[in-house]
Write a protein that holds these residues in place. Structure first.
Motif, mmCIF file in Angstrom:
data_model
loop_
_atom_site.group_PDB
_atom_site.id
_atom_site.type_symbol
_atom_site.label_atom_id
_atom_site.label_comp_id
_atom_site.label_asym_id
_atom_site.label_seq_id
_atom_site.Cartn_x
_atom_site.Cartn_y
_atom_site.Cartn_z
ATOM 1 N N TRP A 1 0.804 -0.831 0.428
ATOM 2 C CA TRP A 1 0.133 0.077 -0.021
ATOM 3 C C TRP A 1 0.861 1.228 -0.037
ATOM 4 N N LYS A 2 2.239 0.928 0.564
ATOM 5 C CA LYS A 2 2.756 1.930 0.596
ATOM 6 C C LYS A 2 3.943 2.402 -0.560
ATOM 7 N N THR A 4 1.755 2.244 -3.131
ATOM 8 C CA THR A 4 0.711 2.901 -4.318
ATOM 9 C C THR A 4 0.036 4.237 -3.944
ATOM 10 N N ALA A 5 0.324 4.476 -2.892
ATOM 11 C CA ALA A 5 0.393 5.715 -1.946
ATOM 12 C C ALA A 5 1.652 7.079 -2.837
ATOM 13 N N ARG A 6 2.478 6.209 -2.941
ATOM 14 C CA ARG A 6 3.671 6.874 -3.183
ATOM 15 C C ARG A 6 3.389 7.309 -4.308
ATOM 16 N N THR A 7 2.768 6.568 -5.452
ATOM 17 C CA THR A 7 3.003 6.754 -6.918
ATOM 18 C C THR A 7 1.480 7.814 -7.064
ATOM 19 N N THR A 55 9.150 3.918 -5.731
ATOM 20 C CA THR A 55 7.867 5.010 -5.960
ATOM 21 C C THR A 55 8.009 4.903 -7.515
#
Length: 126
Positions: A1-2, A4-7, A55
């Motif tokens: 999930w990290k 995905t969030a950074r992307t 990312t």
């Protein structure tokens, strides 16, 4: 999930800054060769920073990162292959000088990644 969030954050920031850049920077004249070399170098460096901090910017970037991490296929070389395949299709619609500049630009971006983003090198973790 990290990842995905950074992307999502990176894609959002690129979208915002792409929109605002025309208000911040103006060019009366910009040589296409200079723009290709400098712009591609900056893009390659930016992607290198993103990749090292786990990312992506979506699409091929995500697949390239995955293939490098899971299968040892170098991200820069993979992306170069995809870009050259896309540019092969552009052969039919772009003027030869623009196609050549596009190939040079793709090579600079992706070779920057291929040379510098290697397994075992620095990976920022968060």
């Amino acid at each position: 999930w990290k990842f995905t969030a950074r992307t999502f954050i990176a894609v959002g920031l690129v979208t915002i800054f792409s929109r605002l850049t025309e208000q911040w920077v103006g060019f009366a004249h910009l040589d296409p060769v200079y723009a290709t070399v400098v712009g591609s170098g900056l893009c390659g460096t930016g992607l290198l920073m993103l990749f090292r901090h786990r990312t992506g910017l979506g699409g091929v970037n995500i697949l390239a990162i995955y293939l490098q991490e899971k299968h040892g296929i170098r991200a820069g070389y993979f992306q170069l292959g995809v870009d050259l395949a896309i540019l092969a299709g552009a052969f039919f619609v772009l003027a030869p000088d623009r196609l050549l500049l596009s190939v040079v630009g793709a090579a600079i971006v992706n070779l920057t990644l291929a040379i510098n983003h290697k397994p075992g090198r620095y990976l920022g973790m968060s």
